[in-house]
Design an enzyme around this catalytic site. Structure first.
Site, PDB file in Angstrom:
ATOM      1  N   GLU A  31       0.799  -1.228   0.000  1.00 42.80           N
ATOM      2  CA  GLU A  31       0.000   0.000   0.000  1.00 42.80           C
ATOM      3  C   GLU A  31       0.831   1.277   0.000  1.00 42.80           C
ATOM      4  OE1 GLU A  31      -0.774  -2.498   2.019  1.00 42.80           O
ATOM      5  OE2 GLU A  31      -2.959  -2.773   2.123  1.00 42.80           O
ATOM      6  N   CYS A  58     -21.303  14.873  23.281  1.00 36.98           N
ATOM      7  CA  CYS A  58     -22.032  14.515  22.065  1.00 36.98           C
ATOM      8  C   CYS A  58     -23.078  13.432  22.348  1.00 36.98           C
ATOM      9  CB  CYS A  58     -21.055  14.109  20.967  1.00 36.98           C
ATOM     10  SG  CYS A  58     -21.730  14.358  19.327  1.00 36.98           S
ATOM     11  N   HIS A 112     -17.232  18.382  20.710  1.00 42.81           N
ATOM     12  CA  HIS A 112     -16.129  17.579  21.247  1.00 42.81           C
ATOM     13  C   HIS A 112     -15.011  18.491  21.761  1.00 42.81           C
ATOM     14  CE1 HIS A 112     -17.450  13.584  19.849  1.00 42.81           C
ATOM     15  NE2 HIS A 112     -18.055  14.280  18.906  1.00 42.81           N
ATOM     16  N   GLU A 167     -12.645  17.810  23.618  1.00 39.03           N
ATOM     17  CA  GLU A 167     -11.355  17.112  23.755  1.00 39.03           C
ATOM     18  C   GLU A 167     -10.395  17.418  22.605  1.00 39.03           C
ATOM     19  OE1 GLU A 167     -14.258  15.701  23.132  1.00 39.03           O
ATOM     20  OE2 GLU A 167     -14.122  13.863  21.935  1.00 39.03           O
TER      21      GLU A 167
END
Ligand code: GLN
Length: 538
Positions: free
Chosen positions: A148, A380, A513, A515
């Site tokens: 990949e 959330c 969020h 954080e």
């Protein structure tokens, strides 16, 4: 032109390329240089937004609403530079761009190939949106030798050839194992990994050797000899006690010095390591501690709530207290277990989440925290579940729920067009589920004299979002009459952003969020306040 530093990894994954890149960025930034960090991910997903946290850990959301790799979180936390959509790309995105162009006839009849079309697109990404940066640090995900990552490695080889050695530097991070049986440090895996890299045309300029113990000079000389890298550029990185020690450790190993020397540059000012020294000391020397329970679906996976775990630690730094995370899996959480599981806990956090599994356990735990006055922070999905709990138990709407989980519920949480018609609650249809998420930075207006207003010391904030469902605003008065205040609203007053409970020491739910914006060097006020309240609990 900016100077480009490409960071590849070898031997095994999870060596800490992200942390090494972030630490180097901090060191260069604190010496007066402008730095940008970006990440290239070799998987075929267009972005990690659709990947389960079990597969890929947390999805990190940027200000401009990109769903990105969690390494961008490290970058932001270490450098305090906000990442952008243009800082993360995947193989999936590259291919989808190239195929879209091909369908439009953009290649004028040519055969579209990995070289040059895919590699050209990768090179465009590397340079995109760069203006006056001194350094661009590009991390290549995966391990050298993977099928990949080949197009990315090929693209950076071409990039270096086109822009010249004076503008491009290759750093290769490898693993140097210690074999207990023979009491020896082994350099062979590093030699092989560099050989692999050289076979595709890249000679590393600096090798960072991750090891459990210091690498003796003899072994470093061996790596230098076999890998064709000057001895001073064989840098060791021994496991640190806390990630906040990484910038100090790389500085002591002179990584930044060797990078500047390579580019024939001098520091513009002395790097400031004091903040990291201070934080390391606080994190390691905690006499006092506080137990915070996190109830979620993915708690047993280390990286699933990366930014959240970090933000809680930052809240601890602000209060000089060690935060112990008590991870409670929500899936099989029984009602009668909640009391025992939350016994020694001084704060409860329900993080973001998707889907029905484990929700009833979360709702019961929120009820327990509400009734027993345990500090509670709902993020959330956690906020949405707090609304459901309150509606069922205080407003006595027994069928209250979220349409994400139950199409037949009374929607206290739903897609906006399920309840926003002329003030009447109307049931949505399956079609609505295809709606897109609300992503990135949005403003919220905070109510005067509310707890949240005191915490942020502001009446307007901007936080990052990642959700599709909303709190049903039509029930606002009913909630407020019973003491659950909607203390933060979107500027048009339509979408509840923050809820808080009166007559409770600390009970707050946020639709966003927080954080993602917390930094070790400037802990987020919401987390600082939550940990403070938890510290004072009992
Ligand atoms: N599943 C919920 C929604 O889409 C919450 C999302 C989240 O917690 N990030 O609104």
């Amino acid at each position: 032109m900016a100077r480009y530093i490409f960071v590849t990894g070898g031997v095994v994954s999870s060596l800490g390329k992200g942390l090494s890149s972030a630490s180097l960025a901090y060191l260069l930034k604190s010496q007066g240089y402008k730095v940008r960090l970006r990440k290239m991910d070799p998987y075929l997903n267009v972005d990690p937004g659709t990947m389960s946290p079990f597969q890929h850990g947390e999805v990190f959301v940027t200000d401009d609403g990109a769903e990105t790799d969690l390494d961008l979180g490290h970058y932001e936390r270490f450098t305090n530079i906000s990442s952008k959509q243009s800082d993360n790309i995947t193989t999936g995105r590259i291919y989808s761009d190239v195929i879209k162009k091909e369908r439009k006839g953009g290649y004028l009849g040519k055969t579209v190939q990995v070289i040059p079309h895919i590699t050209n697109r990768i090179k465009e990404f590397i340079k995109k949106d760069i203006t006056n940066e001194d350094f661009v640090i590009c991390e290549i995900g995966g391990t050298v030798g993977d099928i990949e990552s080949l197009p990315f490695v090929e693209a950076i080889r071409q990039f270096s050839n086109e822009h010249g050695k004076s503008k491009t530097l290759f750093i290769h991070l490898t693993f140097v194992p210690f074999l207990k049986s023979s009491d020896e440090i082994k350099t062979k895996p590093t030699q092989h990994s560099v050989k692999e890299l050289r076979s595709i045309g890249i000679q590393p300029d600096i090798i960072i050797c991750r090891s459990q113990q210091s690498i003796p000079l003899d072994q470093r000389k061996k790596i230098s000899l076999f890998c064709n890298v000057p001895i001073d550029n064989v840098i060791e990185t021994v496991d640190v006690r806390t990630i906040y020690e990484a910038p100090i450790s790389f500085f002591n190993q002179k990584l930044d010095k060797q990078v500047l020397k390579f580019f024939k540059l001098k520091p513009k000012k002395r790097p400031n390591l004091n903040p990291w020294k201070k934080i390391t000391k606080i994190v390691l020397n905690k006499k006092k501690s506080v137990n915070i329970a996190i109830i979620g679906k993915y708690v047993n996976l280390k990286d699933a709530y990366k930014s959240l775990d970090e933000a809680l630690v930052h809240g601890g730094i602000a209060n000089n207290v060690k935060v112990n995370l008590v991870r409670i899996e929500s899936d099989n959480l029984k009602n009668n277990e909640i009391k025992t599981k939350l016994k020694n806990v001084s704060g409860l956090l329900i993080p973001g989440g998707f889907g029905k599994r484990g929700t009833e356990g979360k709702i019961s735990a929120i009820k327990f925290a509400r009734e027993n006055k345990i500090p509670f922070l709902g993020i959330c999905f956690g906020m949405q579940m707090a609304i459901v709990e309150f509606a069922r138990n205080k407003l006595k709407i027994k069928k209250a729920g979220s349409t994400e989980l139950d199409r037949k519920c009374y929607p206290v949480i739903g897609l906006i067009n399920e309840w926003d018609k002329d003030g009447k609650i109307i049931k949505g249809t399956d079609k609505d589920l295809g709606g897109t998420m609300r992503l990135g930075l949005y403003e919220a207006k905070l109510r005067n004299n509310s707890a949240i207003n005191r915490i942020y010391k502001s009446s307007s904030i901007k936080e990052r979002h990642r959700h599709r469902y909303e709190v049903n605003n039509k029930l606002k008065n009913q909630f407020e009459n019973k003491g659950l205040i909607f203390s933060g609203m979107s500027p048009d007053n339509k979408l509840p952003e923050i809820i808080e409970l009166q007559n409770h020491p600390w009970f707050i739910g946020v639709q966003f969020h927080p954080e993602f914006k917390s930094r070790p060097l400037s802990p987020h006020p919401l987390f600082s306040s939550f940990i403070k309240a938890s510290k004072n609990y009992k």
